[in-house]
Write an enzyme that holds these catalytic residues in place. Structure first.
Site: not given
Ligand SMILES: Cc1cc2nc3c(=O)[nH]c(=O)nc-3n(C[C@H](O)[C@H](O)[C@H](O)COP(=O)(O)OP(=O)(O)OC[C@H]3O[C@@H](n4cnc5c(N)ncnc54)[C@H](O)[C@@H]3O)c2cc1C
Length: 461
Positions: A18, A51, A78, A88
């Site tokens: 995201a 994933c 970039r 944070v």
């Molecule tokens: C094993 C596994 C398999 C999956 N398979 C699928 C699939 O097949 N299909 C699918 O659609 N989804 C799948 N998912 C789900 C998908 O990976 C997540 O929905 C996606 O990664 C969410 O993205 P995000 O950016 O919201 O959060 P995240 O990927 O959790 O990233 C959030 C980031 O924010 C950082 N962060 C958090 N708090 C702070 C802070 N206070 N300060 C600085 N950094 C911070 C974290 O370190 C992390 O890197 C899977 C997940 C797992 C664990």
């Protein structure tokens, strides 16, 4: 430009799907002269595919770095000022600034923002029980987790694995360990695996997993992890039994990572996720956006907010946020609840509402379940497929579809996802002009067979 006449500053919290999709899209629309972008990530990686972890652990994907779409260096080229290993720790909404701490040195500093994106993701649920942190017990949320698990597998001589949880991550990890030659037991609190399906469809997954040599233990909550004299895991205990384990994988779900946002007074919903408007702006906050696993989404079929932490949504949220932050206009209208996964050659898919979801929101509906095949019955490789469909009484509106089968079953759910998005009835679906040739489907595609039966059944009301 900001109010003081300088360039605006966008601050992004979270360096994965995201957060970095938002940052990258904002950068595409506005150059560094207009928009400064500072992103904070507390971990070691950016833009990685969690994933892919089950397939990396299982050996289908060779290298950890294959799962990294864009490294910190690539983001920096970039013109995104990416601060790795920096967490944070506070959002000061009134002062429009965030406090960040260098994870290694502990040094803290404030950074002001004109616009803020929260992409903090989700936190895995760690069971509060003895032994949960013992060596040999692993989560699979991050690339570091995946590497730690692979290191354990390389060091461990025993070949018994227990997976706790039978959601999609649990079943995908069961496959990974089977592929590595482990004896796998899955301990599941629910009555059947894959609680995102109705239990009758979950039962098919259960049977197929047993057919793959996986031991399924349902209706069993893990009460403790037992350790040996060396302190390492040796078994997993439920109230009734013990399951010997050389390695344990925890896959019991995640919660939105919204501690920071809550402390800052930002609005969270009943599922603990941040609440946003259609533009992914945090409700009531003009300059703050949020997306991915830290937000709730609108389910377009039930009309209710839901927590569905999936990468597919996180990437779309980021794109929408980046477009809006970059001066364009985009919205994320909601989801229909589509998900697909597999365990070995068994494909599992769902979209829309399960029976219990439909009942919860007061819908009256009919269900049909049909058996068909992936290809024309006479064509080599045709394999059985079960399709379950829910349609609303009286209106005939499609409410949900679940599919379990072999090759070609899973992505068929996309037909239903489109039909749900278009608010189609089962009757209308029967006329869909889907592609047909014997190697791809029977002349009546299994989804259309289900639609025809559902249409006939709701006509009775
Ligand atoms: C094993 C596994 C398999 C999956 N398979 C699928 C699939 O097949 N299909 C699918 O659609 N989804 C799948 N998912 C789900 C998908 O990976 C997540 O929905 C996606 O990664 C969410 O993205 P995000 O950016 O919201 O959060 P995240 O990927 O959790 O990233 C959030 C980031 O924010 C950082 N962060 C958090 N708090 C702070 C802070 N206070 N300060 C600085 N950094 C911070 C974290 O370190 C992390 O890197 C899977 C997940 C797992 C664990």
């Amino acid at each position: 430009m900001n109010m003081s006449g300088g360039r605006e500053r966008l601050v992004v919290i979270g360096g994965d799907a995201a957060g970095m999709s938002a940052a990258s899209q904002a950068r595409r629309l506005r150059g560094p002269d207009e928009l400064e972008i500072v992103a904070f990530e507390r971990g070691h990686f950016t833009s990685y595919s969690a994933c892919g972890i089950p397939y990396w652990v299982g050996g289908d994907v060779g290298e950890r770095d294959d799962l990294i779409a864009r490294s910190p260096e690539e983001h920096r080229t970039r013109a995104i000022d990416l601060r790795m290993r920096t967490e944070v720790t506070e959002i000061d909404v009134a002062g429009k600034r965030v406090r960040a701490r260098d994870v290694d040195s502990g040094a803290e500093s404030w950074t002001s923002y004109d616009k803020l994106v929260i992409g903090t993701g989700a936190r895995p649920i760690r069971p509060d029980m003895p032994g949960a942190d013992a060596p040999g017990v692993h989560g699979v949320q991050t690339l570091d987790d995946g590497q730690a698990l692979l290191d354990t597998l390389a060091r461990t001589r025993g070949r018994r694995a227990v997976v706790v949880g039978a959601g999609y991550i649990g079943v995908e990890m069961a496959e990974a360990l089977i592929n590595r030659g482990y004896e796998v037991t899955v301990v599941n609190r629910g009555s059947e695996p894959m609680s995102t399906l109705d239990p009758d469809m979950g039962r098919l997954v259960h049977k197929a997993m047993e057919g793959l040599g996986i031991t399924m233990v349902n209706d069993a909550a893990v009460t403790k992890v037992l350790t040996g004299q060396d302190g390492r895991v040796r078994a997993v205990a439920t109230e009734d039994a013990e399951y010997p384990a050389d390695v344990v994988i925890l896959g019991i779900g995640v919660r939105p990572e919204t501690g920071l946002a809550r402390a800052a007074g930002l609005p969270v919903g009943g599922h603990g996720g941040l609440l946003t408007d259609l533009a992914m702006r945090v409700r009531g906050h003009e300059d703050i956006w949020a997306g991915g696993d830290c937000v709730e989404v609108l389910n377009l079929v039930s009309g209710q907010e839901q927590y569905i932490p999936l990468g597919t949504h996180a990437n779309k949220h980021g794109q929408v946020i980046g477009t809006n932050v970059g001066g364009g206009y985009a919205t994320f209208p909601g989801v229909v609840g589509t998900a697909v996964s597999k365990v070995c050659d068994l494909e599992i898919a769902r979209t829309g509402l399960r029976e219990k979801d439909a009942l919860r929101v007061g819908l009256q509906f009919e269900t049909v379940t049909i058996e068909s095949t992936s290809r024309a019955g006479y064509y080599p490789g045709a394999s059985p497929m079960t399709v379950k469909m829910l349609a609303e009484r009286r209106t005939g509106r499609l409410l949900g579809v679940q599919i379990v089968g072999r090759e070609g079953a899973g992505k068929r759910v996309d037909i239903a996802a489109v039909a749900l998005t278009a608010n189609m009835t089962a009757e209308q679906m029967t006329a869909l002009d889907l592609g047909y040739a014997p190697p791809f489907s029977p002349v009546w595609d299994p989804v259309l067979v289900a639609a025809r039966k559902a249409a006939a059944k709701v006509r009775a009301f």
